[in-house]
Motif scaffolding. Structure first.
Motif, PDB file in Angstrom:
ATOM      1  N   PRO A  44      39.470  22.098  40.133  1.00  0.00           N
ATOM      2  CA  PRO A  44      38.802  20.899  40.646  1.00  0.00           C
ATOM      3  C   PRO A  44      37.699  21.229  41.644  1.00  0.00           C
ATOM      4  CG  PRO A  44      41.188  20.653  40.782  1.00  0.00           C
ATOM      5  CD  PRO A  44      40.921  22.080  40.439  1.00  0.00           C
ATOM      6  N   SER A  45      37.927  22.253  42.460  1.00  0.00           N
ATOM      7  CA  SER A  45      36.909  22.611  43.464  1.00  0.00           C
ATOM      8  C   SER A  45      35.675  23.182  42.787  1.00  0.00           C
ATOM      9  CB  SER A  45      37.474  23.599  44.486  1.00  0.00           C
ATOM     10  OG  SER A  45      37.948  24.771  43.836  1.00  0.00           O
ATOM     11  N   ALA A  46      35.872  23.966  41.719  1.00  0.00           N
ATOM     12  CA  ALA A  46      34.713  24.536  41.007  1.00  0.00           C
ATOM     13  C   ALA A  46      33.950  23.436  40.269  1.00  0.00           C
ATOM     14  CB  ALA A  46      35.171  25.626  40.042  1.00  0.00           C
ATOM     15  N   VAL A  47      34.671  22.511  39.647  1.00  0.00           N
ATOM     16  CA  VAL A  47      34.000  21.408  38.941  1.00  0.00           C
ATOM     17  C   VAL A  47      33.203  20.571  39.936  1.00  0.00           C
ATOM     18  CG1 VAL A  47      34.373  19.260  37.648  1.00  0.00           C
ATOM     19  CG2 VAL A  47      35.657  21.320  37.035  1.00  0.00           C
ATOM     20  N   ALA A  48      33.796  20.299  41.110  1.00  0.00           N
ATOM     21  CA  ALA A  48      33.094  19.488  42.119  1.00  0.00           C
ATOM     22  C   ALA A  48      31.853  20.216  42.635  1.00  0.00           C
ATOM     23  CB  ALA A  48      34.038  19.161  43.272  1.00  0.00           C
ATOM     24  N   LEU A  49      31.957  21.527  42.843  1.00  0.00           N
ATOM     25  CA  LEU A  49      30.806  22.321  43.294  1.00  0.00           C
ATOM     26  C   LEU A  49      29.710  22.323  42.228  1.00  0.00           C
ATOM     27  CD1 LEU A  49      32.340  25.439  45.081  1.00  0.00           C
ATOM     28  CD2 LEU A  49      30.670  23.852  46.066  1.00  0.00           C
ATOM     29  N   ALA A  50      30.126  22.495  40.963  1.00  0.00           N
ATOM     30  CA  ALA A  50      29.131  22.508  39.877  1.00  0.00           C
ATOM     31  C   ALA A  50      28.414  21.162  39.821  1.00  0.00           C
ATOM     32  CB  ALA A  50      29.815  22.819  38.547  1.00  0.00           C
ATOM     33  N   ASP A  81      41.164  28.374  44.788  1.00  0.00           N
ATOM     34  CA  ASP A  81      41.078  28.319  43.324  1.00  0.00           C
ATOM     35  C   ASP A  81      40.408  29.564  42.737  1.00  0.00           C
ATOM     36  OD1 ASP A  81      40.753  24.768  42.409  1.00  0.00           O
ATOM     37  OD2 ASP A  81      42.435  25.972  43.142  1.00  0.00           O
ATOM     38  N   MET A  82      39.426  30.097  43.471  1.00  0.00           N
ATOM     39  CA  MET A  82      38.762  31.307  42.959  1.00  0.00           C
ATOM     40  C   MET A  82      39.749  32.469  42.948  1.00  0.00           C
ATOM     41  SD  MET A  82      37.532  34.317  44.394  1.00  0.00           S
ATOM     42  CE  MET A  82      36.640  35.645  43.601  1.00  0.00           C
ATOM     43  N   ARG A  83      40.549  32.590  44.023  1.00  0.00           N
ATOM     44  CA  ARG A  83      41.558  33.667  44.073  1.00  0.00           C
ATOM     45  C   ARG A  83      42.573  33.472  42.942  1.00  0.00           C
ATOM     46  NH1 ARG A  83      38.383  36.555  46.501  1.00  0.00           N
ATOM     47  NH2 ARG A  83      37.507  35.718  48.434  1.00  0.00           N
ATOM     48  N   GLU A  84      43.016  32.219  42.775  1.00  0.00           N
ATOM     49  CA  GLU A  84      44.024  31.929  41.754  1.00  0.00           C
ATOM     50  C   GLU A  84      43.452  32.147  40.363  1.00  0.00           C
ATOM     51  OE1 GLU A  84      47.014  31.590  41.307  1.00  0.00           O
ATOM     52  OE2 GLU A  84      47.209  30.547  39.390  1.00  0.00           O
ATOM     53  N   GLY A  85      42.234  31.683  40.128  1.00  0.00           N
ATOM     54  CA  GLY A  85      41.654  31.797  38.789  1.00  0.00           C
ATOM     55  C   GLY A  85      41.470  33.240  38.360  1.00  0.00           C
ATOM     56  N   THR A  86      40.955  34.066  39.256  1.00  0.00           N
ATOM     57  CA  THR A  86      40.734  35.466  38.897  1.00  0.00           C
ATOM     58  C   THR A  86      42.061  36.223  38.803  1.00  0.00           C
ATOM     59  OG1 THR A  86      40.309  35.878  41.256  1.00  0.00           O
ATOM     60  CG2 THR A  86      38.389  35.607  39.813  1.00  0.00           C
ATOM     61  N   ALA A  87      43.000  35.902  39.705  1.00  0.00           N
ATOM     62  CA  ALA A  87      44.308  36.588  39.651  1.00  0.00           C
ATOM     63  C   ALA A  87      45.047  36.220  38.371  1.00  0.00           C
ATOM     64  CB  ALA A  87      45.137  36.196  40.873  1.00  0.00           C
ATOM     65  N   ARG A  99      47.971  35.119  32.749  1.00  0.00           N
ATOM     66  CA  ARG A  99      48.781  33.906  32.826  1.00  0.00           C
ATOM     67  C   ARG A  99      47.857  32.707  33.046  1.00  0.00           C
ATOM     68  NH1 ARG A  99      48.630  32.240  38.019  1.00  0.00           N
ATOM     69  NH2 ARG A  99      48.368  33.827  39.701  1.00  0.00           N
ATOM     70  N   THR A 100      48.399  31.492  32.876  1.00  0.00           N
ATOM     71  CA  THR A 100      47.616  30.267  33.081  1.00  0.00           C
ATOM     72  C   THR A 100      47.460  29.998  34.571  1.00  0.00           C
ATOM     73  OG1 THR A 100      48.498  29.370  31.014  1.00  0.00           O
ATOM     74  CG2 THR A 100      47.522  27.791  32.577  1.00  0.00           C
ATOM     75  N   PRO A 101      46.249  29.735  35.045  1.00  0.00           N
ATOM     76  CA  PRO A 101      46.054  29.473  36.483  1.00  0.00           C
ATOM     77  C   PRO A 101      46.678  28.150  36.893  1.00  0.00           C
ATOM     78  CG  PRO A 101      44.015  29.118  35.291  1.00  0.00           C
ATOM     79  CD  PRO A 101      44.984  29.711  34.307  1.00  0.00           C
ATOM     80  N   GLU A 102      47.124  28.105  38.117  1.00  0.00           N
ATOM     81  CA  GLU A 102      47.636  26.844  38.707  1.00  0.00           C
ATOM     82  C   GLU A 102      46.704  26.461  39.848  1.00  0.00           C
ATOM     83  OE1 GLU A 102      52.322  28.014  37.775  1.00  0.00           O
ATOM     84  OE2 GLU A 102      51.721  27.313  39.778  1.00  0.00           O
ATOM     85  N   PHE A 103      45.684  25.646  39.505  1.00  0.00           N
ATOM     86  CA  PHE A 103      44.654  25.303  40.485  1.00  0.00           C
ATOM     87  C   PHE A 103      45.134  24.199  41.423  1.00  0.00           C
ATOM     88  CE2 PHE A 103      41.564  28.093  38.979  1.00  0.00           C
ATOM     89  CZ  PHE A 103      41.400  27.984  37.603  1.00  0.00           C
ATOM     90  N   THR A 104      44.687  24.242  42.655  1.00  0.00           N
ATOM     91  CA  THR A 104      45.049  23.203  43.643  1.00  0.00           C
ATOM     92  C   THR A 104      43.845  22.360  44.060  1.00  0.00           C
ATOM     93  OG1 THR A 104      44.579  24.714  45.481  1.00  0.00           O
ATOM     94  CG2 THR A 104      46.846  24.693  44.581  1.00  0.00           C
ATOM     95  N   GLY A 105      42.632  22.888  43.722  1.00  0.00           N
ATOM     96  CA  GLY A 105      41.426  22.189  44.158  1.00  0.00           C
ATOM     97  C   GLY A 105      41.025  22.519  45.575  1.00  0.00           C
ATOM     98  N   ARG A 106      41.778  23.478  46.189  1.00  0.00           N
ATOM     99  CA  ARG A 106      41.366  23.901  47.542  1.00  0.00           C
ATOM    100  C   ARG A 106      40.614  25.189  47.458  1.00  0.00           C
ATOM    101  NH1 ARG A 106      46.484  21.832  48.341  1.00  0.00           N
ATOM    102  NH2 ARG A 106      47.502  23.858  48.202  1.00  0.00           N
TER     103      ARG A 106
END
Ligand SMILES: CCCCCCCCCCCCC[C@H](O)CC(=O)SCCNC(=O)CCNC(=O)[C@H](O)C(C)(C)COP(=O)(O)OP(=O)(O)OC[C@H]1O[C@@H](n2cnc3c(N)ncnc32)[C@H](O)[C@@H]1OP(=O)(O)O
Length: 263
Positions: free
Chosen positions: A207-213, A244-250, A256-263
């Motif tokens: 969500p944070s990446a979509v909002a930034l984009a 989210d960037m840490r989670e997405g890349t990790a 595995r599937t990322p678990e985004f929080t939007g933070r």
């Protein structure tokens, strides 16, 4: 002013549907519609990461929005028109500043301020019954709700000039061909289902990446390349400060599937 609300917001999980509900007037944009629309999007902005997407739709099946309310418009002088335009632009600013994507689902007419409202959304999906146009010159006025700004960005300057000078309508097929509508579905149900499917797909991303984009795309479009580049660099760098960037890349590296929080 109608006694009844003319804007309703309903939720289905993380997706909100905002309905413009003045079908007897083909959902024409009155002062009340604009004020309630602005309040509805202010409320959605408070939802934070709980909101993953918005569908904007007109009630009644004949129109998304058939334009500014001509009865209200006819009573305006130059100062009143300036106030109306500002009210309209303030409403649009709330849609463009919302972090979640907003899909305009056009079933029936999207004319004048109605097309301008749809253009302020992130993209337009249409039913085969959709008709689009900026007929203001037929009333002795010009688009006053962002049409001269956003239509050229959507369809190119030459086509925007042709549509604004002629005031003619385009059907759903032509709208898709010229880049005004991103998708056309056979009917209202299929249209709303397609919008929901797209928002569900976007909802699996950060969500944070979509909002930034969205913020970079809204702020940078139409600005000189050097300024637009700086806006993208700023947005890109801000993404690297998010969980989210840490989670997405990790998640990618761990397969595995990322678990985004939007933070
Ligand atoms: C500070 C002051 C605040 C004031 C706020 C006002 C809103 C501000 C919005 C921001 C600025 C917008 C700027 C914008 O660029 C300017 C415009 O949008 S100008 C308007 C452009 N739209 C049109 O010209 C379309 C007008 N409608 C039509 O051409 C036809 O209705 C149609 C869509 C082709 C459908 O035709 P029909 O099928 O024959 O249906 P009817 O015509 O009989 O319509 C049914 C019913 O709806 C009423 N209606 C339709 N459109 C409007 C409208 N735009 N405003 C008000 N009412 C509308 C129509 O009168 C009928 O009502 P009835 O007669 O049954 O009572």
């Amino acid at each position: 002013m109608d006694d009844q609300p003319v804007i309703t917001t309903t939720w289905d999980g993380p997706v909100a549907t905002v309905t413009i509900d003045r079908p007897a007037a083909l959902n024409a944009l009155s002062r009340q519609v604009l004020e309630e629309l602005g309040a509805a999007f202010d409320a959605l902005a408070d939802a934070g990461a709980g909101l993953r997407g918005v569908v904007l739709v007109g009630a009644g099946g004949r129109a998304f929005v058939a334009g500014a309310d001509i009865r209200e418009l006819s009573g305006l002088d130059a100062d009143g028109a300036a106030a109306m335009g500002r009210l309209g632009h303030e409403t649009v600013a709330r849609i463009e500043s919302l972090g979640a994507p907003v899909i305009a689902c056009v079933d029936g007419y999207a004319l004048g301020g109605g097309l301008e409202l749809a253009l302020a959304c992130d993209f337009i999906y249409a039913s085969a019954q959709a008709r689009f146009g900026l007929p203001e010159v037929s009333l002795g006025v010009i688009p006053g709700f962002g049409g001269t700004v956003r239509l050229p960005r959507a369809v190119g300057l030459a086509r925007a000039k042709e549509l604004i000078y002629s005031g003619r309508m385009v059907d759903a097929a032509e709208a898709e061909r010229i880049g005004l509508a991103s998708r056309v579905e056979p009917d209202r149900d299929a249209l709303l289902a397609a919008a929901r499917a797209t928002l569900d797909e976007i909802g699996t991303r950060s969500p944070s990446a979509v909002a930034l984009a969205k913020q970079v795309l809204v702020d940078a479009t139409g600005t000189p390349t050097e300024r637009a580049t700086e806006l993208e660099i700023d947005g890109f760098s801000r993404a690297f400060a998010t969980d989210d960037m840490r989670e997405g890349t990790a998640a990618f590296l761990a397969k595995r599937t990322p678990e985004f929080t939007g933070r």
